[in-house]
Enzyme design. Sequence first.
Site, mmCIF file in Angstrom:
data_model
loop_
_atom_site.group_PDB
_atom_site.id
_atom_site.type_symbol
_atom_site.label_atom_id
_atom_site.label_comp_id
_atom_site.label_asym_id
_atom_site.label_seq_id
_atom_site.Cartn_x
_atom_site.Cartn_y
_atom_site.Cartn_z
ATOM 1 N N GLY A 71 0.805 -1.212 0.000
ATOM 2 C CA GLY A 71 0.000 0.000 0.000
ATOM 3 C C GLY A 71 0.845 1.272 0.000
ATOM 4 O O GLY A 71 0.517 2.243 -0.690
ATOM 5 N N SER A 72 1.911 1.266 0.744
ATOM 6 C CA SER A 72 2.723 2.483 0.842
ATOM 7 C C SER A 72 3.335 2.834 -0.507
ATOM 8 O O SER A 72 3.314 3.991 -0.926
ATOM 9 C CB SER A 72 3.827 2.303 1.884
ATOM 10 O OG SER A 72 3.258 2.054 3.146
ATOM 11 N N HIS A 201 -1.637 -7.851 2.491
ATOM 12 C CA HIS A 201 -1.668 -8.437 3.835
ATOM 13 C C HIS A 201 -2.837 -7.940 4.678
ATOM 14 O O HIS A 201 -2.989 -8.365 5.823
ATOM 15 C CB HIS A 201 -0.351 -8.146 4.573
ATOM 16 C CG HIS A 201 -0.150 -6.707 4.928
ATOM 17 N ND1 HIS A 201 -0.415 -6.208 6.176
ATOM 18 C CD2 HIS A 201 0.268 -5.657 4.194
ATOM 19 C CE1 HIS A 201 -0.144 -4.912 6.197
ATOM 20 N NE2 HIS A 201 0.270 -4.557 5.003
ATOM 21 N N CYS A 325 1.245 1.824 12.201
ATOM 22 C CA CYS A 325 2.407 2.454 11.591
ATOM 23 C C CYS A 325 2.880 3.664 12.365
ATOM 24 O O CYS A 325 3.961 4.172 12.115
ATOM 25 C CB CYS A 325 2.080 2.879 10.174
ATOM 26 S SG CYS A 325 1.495 1.531 9.207
HETATM 27 C C1 LIG Z 1 -5.211 3.179 4.776
HETATM 28 C C2 LIG Z 1 -3.860 2.612 4.620
HETATM 29 N N1 LIG Z 1 -3.061 3.061 3.637
HETATM 30 C C3 LIG Z 1 -1.820 2.570 3.446
HETATM 31 C C4 LIG Z 1 -1.300 1.589 4.262
HETATM 32 C C5 LIG Z 1 0.088 1.101 3.992
HETATM 33 O O1 LIG Z 1 0.109 -0.226 3.568
HETATM 34 P P1 LIG Z 1 1.433 -1.102 3.700
HETATM 35 O O2 LIG Z 1 1.848 -1.008 5.128
HETATM 36 O O3 LIG Z 1 1.034 -2.466 3.310
HETATM 37 O O4 LIG Z 1 2.456 -0.497 2.814
HETATM 38 C C6 LIG Z 1 -2.087 1.101 5.328
HETATM 39 C C7 LIG Z 1 -1.614 0.087 6.292
HETATM 40 O O5 LIG Z 1 -0.602 0.110 6.888
HETATM 41 C C8 LIG Z 1 -3.395 1.625 5.506
HETATM 42 O O6 LIG Z 1 -4.177 1.187 6.493
#
Ligand SMILES: Cc1ncc(COP(=O)(O)O)c(C=O)c1O
EC number: 2.8.1.7
Lengths: 392, 392, 145
Positions: A71-72, A201, A325
Amino acid sequence: MELIYLDNAATTRTDERVVEAMLPYFTQYYGNASTIYALGEESRKAVTRARDIIAAGIGAKPEEIYFTAGGSESDNWALKATAEAYKEKGKHIITSKIEHHAILHTCEWLERQGFEVTYLDVDENGCINPADVEAAIRPDTILISIMFANNEIGTIEPIAEIGAIARAHGVLFHTDAVQAFGQEPIQVDEMNIDMLSSSGHKLNGPKGIGFLYIRKGVKIRSFVHGGAQERKRRAGTENVPGIVGFGKAAELAFASMEERTARERELRDYMISRFEKEIPYVKINGDREHRLANNVNACFRFVEGESMLIMLDMKGICASSGSACTSGSLDPSHVLLAIGLPHEIAHGSLRLTLGADTTKEQIDTTVDAIKEIVAHLRSMSPLYEDFVKNQQ
Amino acid sequence: MELIYLDNAATTRTDERVVEAMLPYFTQYYGNASTIYALGEESRKAVTRARDIIAAGIGAKPEEIYFTAGGSESDNWALKATAEAYKEKGKHIITSKIEHHAILHTCEWLERQGFEVTYLDVDENGCINPADVEAAIRPDTILISIMFANNEIGTIEPIAEIGAIARAHGVLFHTDAVQAFGQEPIQVDEMNIDMLSSSGHKLNGPKGIGFLYIRKGVKIRSFVHGGAQERKRRAGTENVPGIVGFGKAAELAFASMEERTARERELRDYMISRFEKEIPYVKINGDREHRLANNVNACFRFVEGESMLIMLDMKGICASSGSACTSGSLDPSHVLLAIGLPHEIAHGSLRLTLGADTTKEQIDTTVDAIKEIVAHLRSMSPLYEDFVKNQQ
Amino acid sequence: MYSEKVMDHFQNPRNVGEIENASGVGTVGNAKCGDIMRIYLDIDDNGVIQDCKFKTFGCGAAVATSSMATELVKGKTVQEALLVTNKAVMEALDGLPPVKVHCSLLAEEGIHAALWDYAEKNGIVIEGLKKPKNDISEGEEEEEY
Ligand SMILES: Cc1ncc(COP(=O)(O)O)c(C=O)c1O
Ligand SMILES: Cc1ncc(COP(=O)(O)O)c(C=O)c1O
Ligand code: FES
Ligand code: FES
């Protein structure tokens, strides 16, 4: 001691069927998907299958799905590379105050590169008003990025309305659907979504894999430059097992969505009602109606989140206080501040996010534990002491 | 039909012991490594172990290892974020003409952002002359990026010498060690390496995981912005199974390095000598001495690479022609052009990269097959026809 | 994340509560993390701390450092109590994670605030005691990422 896992918004257990689907691609069909020989063809076919499943799930074309590392990366890509591609048109971006840090910190970075960002306010439930979005649009606005559902308080935003506004004004619309994909119905055409981020995930798929949906015609640049993978838009040897696992997880999530979320919704509401009935000075955060089926977020006044988490952990219960996070930071959650909570109340927040396996017994055990913990922590809280004295 | 896999530079089979090590982190210890509860602690400990192993392998400190999604992301990060952080000091970067596209396309992107890049020539064996590096340094040079070993022709560059030059001139030194990590001894301090890229799937680890070594004190910015993971420098939920698998693969690779590469070197030289003895008009590419233990790269005149690959595949042999990543393209490999091969010869290249499991019998089978295929393709090649006529 | 000692003091905090008509009471807070600590001291005529209690709204480390700090100052003279620094508290707890160092500062400041209150009430000056800030911010600078 049975583990009660109520942190499914942070990450989920990888489904056994997902692991099963991935395994052959580590040791048997390990070929590089970009090669010409039959072994690579196996990888390529598997990637195609996963892409098809995911695209179908959101009403997109397979060639509009680009796999990323999560996602990031998807969020960074969507924002940075759109900004780069459209900077001649304008340098203004609209987002909200309750986005994930992957959006917010990227926006701050863009501000340092000379872009201007409007961070929209939300109401006390975390809802964004589509009229505010429309009012913020300027001639030089190139992108609107509003999350589909908030990861902390579970509020679902009016994405279709915002999409329609973006379309009407000819502005690109990105949504961070990391929490919503596989959990809420999404249709990119009906909702006028131009770009969409997701992460494997969060839906019982593997970590380290995600995708960015990019509507055909959007002139976004690459973010990771290099090889010709992903139609030359995202370099890096394809993470075949990860992609296969993500595809399988999406397939399972879509198949079970209706039934699963109905169950979660019921348990969620049961938990909330027990909190409200049995624990004084509790506040439920997030919209009560437009809310992720698996999200409970509550502030227990006069107590602090981390202490609750540690005491819950000692009872085998996994929960979170604010976003997973943000745990490197001491600041209270920016989301809770944005919905108007004062610092000391925001500090007492607990997020409990259910999964397909969560049972009513687990909910009861958890509520009982929280009752006890909150009472104990209040007995040693100077804030509670002052509050009681003032009331007398 | 037995599969003969000779494309280990493209990707490798994930070692069973690596998969074994990863498995518990999918379904048992699936906690988010950034959380506070015991389940997350398991993930955190596993990540720490992997980081320790990798750091020890290159003489770095654990906190100097940052996990990424692979070699391409590491390369992009190293270049873009250093450029951003040091742009006040200068806007000049030195690299070579034979770098991987993850470096070259990133450099081209940087040029579009106003940076100036010097692409150093190499000699006919693909060697970079340290004196050329030194001569290219200007007062505004902020970064030198030279690969440790070339992925196509296997040439190992004089990294320690280049590192010493970079250090003497106060310029940062990055090396893309994607092909060298686990295959050649690397010591970041002795070699004056400030940043180093690596990718898990090149050493029998999983795909979709890599790392960037960043020497303490280097003021690089983030590339993926968001959560506070990886000491706030690389956002995204930690890919715990991937990291664990990479750690295990590195452990195995370091333990077996000497013996394994000695074996590979012997098979490599045997293959090369058979080529030279038994097939006319063959040219071995890359340095004969400073060469990856597992790399054979040869041009067979008058024939074309893709045709050879397909015919080899029909015999169950996996090989590559140029870099796996360039397969989206029709241009002959930029590396082969940089060592001075004319287009038509560059097109007839074959890369055979051995692995720990490769046997002498496989090498013999492969050479026999290539002999036959080359003869067959030459019999239908107009270039060969002309050549033969001209000779008569 | 936390040492066994920290967990022990968090789970079984010593000296939780209030002291009625305490010789000195100090409340300190950290605006950044929103945590609050209150220390009660019972000091006899010889300037010896006979009893010490605390209440804390804060993280695991805040609770544990409060507990340990009250243990450490009990039975000490006012002058000796001044030597109970955040470092001493951290050492007694077998260390804290780096992001939690400021929690131990809260404990040190809490003791100082209670001592200051005691000194003011009794019109005395405690040598070496500075007026405590009631808002402790680290002032650490964020690196740019
Ligand atoms: C709304 C949202 N955006 C982005 C992310 C980032 O995803 P990732 O940690 O898998 O990169 C998350 C989760 O950590 C999230 O809940
Ligand atoms: C030298 C070199 N650099 C970078 C890469 C990119 O690594 P990845 O494909 O794992 O992102 C590769 C392999 O493809 C490589 O051989
Ligand atoms: S003739 Fe087919 S690639 Fe050129
Ligand atoms: S007192 Fe603020 S985090 Fe511990």
